[in-house]
Scaffold this motif. Structure first.
Motif, mmCIF file in Angstrom:
data_model
loop_
_atom_site.group_PDB
_atom_site.id
_atom_site.type_symbol
_atom_site.label_atom_id
_atom_site.label_comp_id
_atom_site.label_asym_id
_atom_site.label_seq_id
_atom_site.Cartn_x
_atom_site.Cartn_y
_atom_site.Cartn_z
ATOM 1 N N ALA A 79 0.813 -1.217 0.000
ATOM 2 C CA ALA A 79 0.000 0.000 0.000
ATOM 3 C C ALA A 79 0.845 1.266 0.000
ATOM 4 C CB ALA A 79 -0.935 -0.002 1.207
ATOM 5 N N ASP A 80 2.101 1.169 0.388
ATOM 6 C CA ASP A 80 2.997 2.323 0.452
ATOM 7 C C ASP A 80 3.703 2.482 -0.893
ATOM 8 O OD1 ASP A 80 5.796 3.555 0.920
ATOM 9 O OD2 ASP A 80 4.778 3.990 2.800
ATOM 10 N N ALA A 81 3.421 3.556 -1.617
ATOM 11 C CA ALA A 81 3.907 3.700 -2.994
ATOM 12 C C ALA A 81 5.430 3.634 -3.111
ATOM 13 C CB ALA A 81 3.371 4.985 -3.619
ATOM 14 N N PRO A 82 6.210 4.350 -2.290
ATOM 15 C CA PRO A 82 7.667 4.255 -2.426
ATOM 16 C C PRO A 82 8.204 2.855 -2.129
ATOM 17 C CG PRO A 82 7.057 6.251 -1.235
ATOM 18 C CD PRO A 82 5.827 5.408 -1.331
ATOM 19 N N GLN A 107 20.262 6.395 -2.189
ATOM 20 C CA GLN A 107 21.735 6.421 -2.198
ATOM 21 C C GLN A 107 22.270 5.397 -3.184
ATOM 22 O OE1 GLN A 107 23.562 5.253 1.504
ATOM 23 N NE2 GLN A 107 25.429 6.381 1.068
ATOM 24 N N LEU A 108 21.669 4.213 -3.185
ATOM 25 C CA LEU A 108 22.074 3.183 -4.148
ATOM 26 C C LEU A 108 21.860 3.675 -5.575
ATOM 27 C CD1 LEU A 108 22.780 0.185 -4.872
ATOM 28 C CD2 LEU A 108 20.331 -0.273 -4.707
ATOM 29 N N THR A 109 20.709 4.288 -5.808
ATOM 30 C CA THR A 109 20.382 4.786 -7.138
ATOM 31 C C THR A 109 21.401 5.830 -7.594
ATOM 32 O OG1 THR A 109 18.027 4.387 -6.732
ATOM 33 C CG2 THR A 109 18.601 5.863 -8.541
ATOM 34 N N ALA A 110 21.785 6.696 -6.678
ATOM 35 C CA ALA A 110 22.691 7.787 -7.026
ATOM 36 C C ALA A 110 24.119 7.324 -7.275
ATOM 37 C CB ALA A 110 22.671 8.833 -5.901
ATOM 38 N N THR A 111 24.527 6.215 -6.641
ATOM 39 C CA THR A 111 25.926 5.815 -6.727
ATOM 40 C C THR A 111 26.231 4.863 -7.859
ATOM 41 O OG1 THR A 111 25.502 4.099 -5.071
ATOM 42 C CG2 THR A 111 26.376 6.223 -4.281
ATOM 43 N N SER A 112 25.520 3.738 -7.920
ATOM 44 C CA SER A 112 26.022 2.694 -8.821
ATOM 45 C C SER A 112 25.032 2.098 -9.779
ATOM 46 C CB SER A 112 26.612 1.547 -7.981
ATOM 47 O OG SER A 112 25.618 0.956 -7.179
ATOM 48 N N ARG A 113 23.781 2.365 -9.648
ATOM 49 C CA ARG A 113 22.830 1.664 -10.505
ATOM 50 C C ARG A 113 22.787 2.279 -11.882
ATOM 51 N NH1 ARG A 113 17.397 1.512 -8.414
ATOM 52 N NH2 ARG A 113 17.118 -0.007 -10.049
ATOM 53 N N GLN A 137 13.803 5.877 6.073
ATOM 54 C CA GLN A 137 15.196 5.424 6.141
ATOM 55 C C GLN A 137 15.495 4.428 5.019
ATOM 56 O OE1 GLN A 137 14.737 4.182 10.359
ATOM 57 N NE2 GLN A 137 16.627 5.339 10.732
ATOM 58 N N VAL A 138 14.547 3.553 4.750
ATOM 59 C CA VAL A 138 14.734 2.593 3.666
ATOM 60 C C VAL A 138 14.845 3.326 2.334
ATOM 61 C CG1 VAL A 138 13.743 0.598 2.462
ATOM 62 C CG2 VAL A 138 13.458 0.834 4.948
ATOM 63 N N MET A 139 13.981 4.297 2.128
ATOM 64 C CA MET A 139 14.020 5.055 0.872
ATOM 65 C C MET A 139 15.335 5.813 0.738
ATOM 66 S SD MET A 139 11.501 4.273 -0.889
ATOM 67 C CE MET A 139 12.058 5.402 -2.164
ATOM 68 N N ALA A 140 15.861 6.335 1.839
ATOM 69 C CA ALA A 140 17.138 7.056 1.777
ATOM 70 C C ALA A 140 18.254 6.126 1.328
ATOM 71 C CB ALA A 140 17.452 7.673 3.138
ATOM 72 N N ARG A 141 18.264 4.898 1.851
ATOM 73 C CA ARG A 141 19.288 3.930 1.439
ATOM 74 C C ARG A 141 19.106 3.553 -0.029
ATOM 75 N NH1 ARG A 141 21.566 1.272 5.987
ATOM 76 N NH2 ARG A 141 22.728 -0.003 4.491
ATOM 77 N N PHE A 142 17.863 3.416 -0.444
ATOM 78 C CA PHE A 142 17.584 3.074 -1.833
ATOM 79 C C PHE A 142 17.993 4.220 -2.766
ATOM 80 C CE2 PHE A 142 14.650 2.761 -5.476
ATOM 81 C CZ PHE A 142 14.963 1.488 -5.915
ATOM 82 N N ALA A 151 20.764 -7.085 -3.381
ATOM 83 C CA ALA A 151 21.916 -7.009 -2.488
ATOM 84 C C ALA A 151 21.642 -6.027 -1.353
ATOM 85 C CB ALA A 151 23.158 -6.588 -3.265
ATOM 86 N N LEU A 152 21.034 -4.887 -1.672
ATOM 87 C CA LEU A 152 20.713 -3.908 -0.628
ATOM 88 C C LEU A 152 19.693 -4.469 0.353
ATOM 89 C CD1 LEU A 152 20.798 -1.078 0.618
ATOM 90 C CD2 LEU A 152 19.030 -0.393 -1.034
ATOM 91 N N LEU A 153 18.634 -5.100 -0.147
ATOM 92 C CA LEU A 153 17.609 -5.649 0.740
ATOM 93 C C LEU A 153 18.187 -6.744 1.640
ATOM 94 C CD1 LEU A 153 14.572 -5.769 -1.710
ATOM 95 C CD2 LEU A 153 14.999 -4.125 0.124
ATOM 96 N N THR A 154 19.055 -7.572 1.088
ATOM 97 C CA THR A 154 19.714 -8.602 1.901
ATOM 98 C C THR A 154 20.512 -7.960 3.022
ATOM 99 O OG1 THR A 154 19.886 -10.054 -0.030
ATOM 100 C CG2 THR A 154 21.284 -10.578 1.846
ATOM 101 N N ALA A 155 21.282 -6.932 2.696
ATOM 102 C CA ALA A 155 22.110 -6.255 3.694
ATOM 103 C C ALA A 155 21.246 -5.597 4.773
ATOM 104 C CB ALA A 155 22.988 -5.208 3.015
ATOM 105 N N LEU A 156 20.130 -4.990 4.386
ATOM 106 C CA LEU A 156 19.267 -4.327 5.365
ATOM 107 C C LEU A 156 18.609 -5.327 6.309
ATOM 108 C CD1 LEU A 156 17.556 -1.540 3.202
ATOM 109 C CD2 LEU A 156 19.463 -1.305 4.810
#
Length: 337
Positions: free
Chosen positions: A202-205, A331-337, A324-329, A304-309
């Motif tokens: 139900a949570d869009a993000p 960050q992943l988007t901004a760095t390497s994806r 907090q989850v969205m912030a980590r996601f 990989a991120l979900l496993t680590a979290l």
């Protein structure tokens, strides 16, 4: 028929009760505290399959060879549980009821003289406590092994199981395992946030992250030349289309899954492990996608991120807020994806 169930968690308690209700003689193995409570009070089942109470023989390990055994431990505990019962099990048929991709192979390696099968179940069962199980979603289960059409042995045991709970013989069981792995992507975010599966959807993000983990799983399977099995309205063709959709359109898949669950909160098996202060089987779910991606010479950054979290929550015992989850996601988007 003498049936043994190794593992007295949600699915172990569920299947033991349903088999006992169908008239079979049941033995279940359990840890010490659960063992004493089940011995004293039996197993009580409520929810999707109606209310049932059964008395079963409960042991630390098996003491006689059954006609059929179900392995219902978490994936990371399977090898040890099979090994400590191997002397009695080797040569007797075994059904592994587990998430991930490796359960049947592990059983066959440890029990070379046994016919080993896998059971994929879409039942959502909640472990309330020792000997107490509530079914939040009743659904079908799928029995099989290997690739290709279901053989005569699979069809025989499917008929036995179907007398106790709805079971189908799966063709191309390996492909069906991959499809179930896509379904199991529902587990990580509840374990990270403490929210139910329905609340995640139900949570869009959060639903966007869930969708990307599912699409990534299908893409990795395609890179591994997998033909996905048909489960819960999903097929090889539909999953391949789903994997190529824009994320906004791909979200219709988890939305459909959520609609099928109904109003009773589905916590998912991984969150249930967190709440019981047990290690999760995340390395056999999202972690399996990461390993399969490596074998295909590619990456699976979302999984990989979900496993680590999930591992972070296992250690800290503190859930992350959706922000907090969205912030980590992000960050992943901004760095390497």
């Amino acid at each position: 028929m003498r049936i043994a169930v190794i593992g007295a968690g949600a699915l172990g308690g569920l299947f033991a009760t349903l088999f006992a209700r169908a008239g079979h003689d049941l033995t279940i193995t359990a840890r010490e505290v659960a063992r004493s409570l089940i011995r004293e009070n039996g197993i009580r089942l409520t929810g999707g399959y109606g209310d049932a109470q059964c008395r079963v023989l409960v042991r630390e390990i098996l003491t006689e060879t059954p006609d059929l055994t179900l392995i219902c431990t978490k994936a990371q505990d399977a090898a040890a549980a099979i090994a400590e019962n191997a002397e009695l099990l080797d040569g007797s048929p075994v059904i592994v009821v587990q998430n991930g991709l490796d359960g049947v192979r592990i059983a066959q390696d440890l029990l070379p003289n046994s016919e080993c099968f896998g059971l994929l179940t879409l039942i959502a069962a909640h472990y309330i406590g020792p000997g107490r199980v509530r079914v939040t979603t009743a659904a079908s289960s799928y029995l099989g092994r290997g690739n290709g059409k279901a053989d005569a042995a699979t069809q025989h045991w499917q008929a036995v199981l179907d007398e106790a709970f709805p079971t189908f013989a799966a063709e191309d069981f390996v492909g069906a395992q991959w499809t179930k792995l896509v379904v199991n992507m529902l587990n990580a975010l509840p374990a990270i946030t403490g929210l139910s599966v329905q609340a995640i959807i139900a949570d869009a993000p959060l639903r966007r992250i869930l969708t990307e983990s599912m699409q990534e799983t299908v893409q990795v399977g395609m890179a591994r030349h997998v033909t996905f099995g048909s489960l819960q309205g999903m097929s090889d063709r539909s999953l391949r289309v789903f994997a190529r959709l824009p994320v906004a359109l791909g979200q219709t898949l988890p939305l459909r899954m959520g609609a099928k669950m109904g109003p009773v909160a589905n916590l998912g098996s991984t969150l249930q492990s967190i709440k019981r202060a047990h290690l999760t089987e995340i390395d056999h779910l999202n972690g399996a996608v990461v390993r399969q991606a490596e074998l295909a010479g590619r990456r699976a950054p979302v999984n990989a991120l979900l496993t680590a979290l999930v591992h972070e929550v296992e250690i800290s015992r503190e859930f992350l807020k959706p922000a907090q989850v969205m912030a980590r996601f992000d960050q992943l988007t901004a760095t390497s994806r």
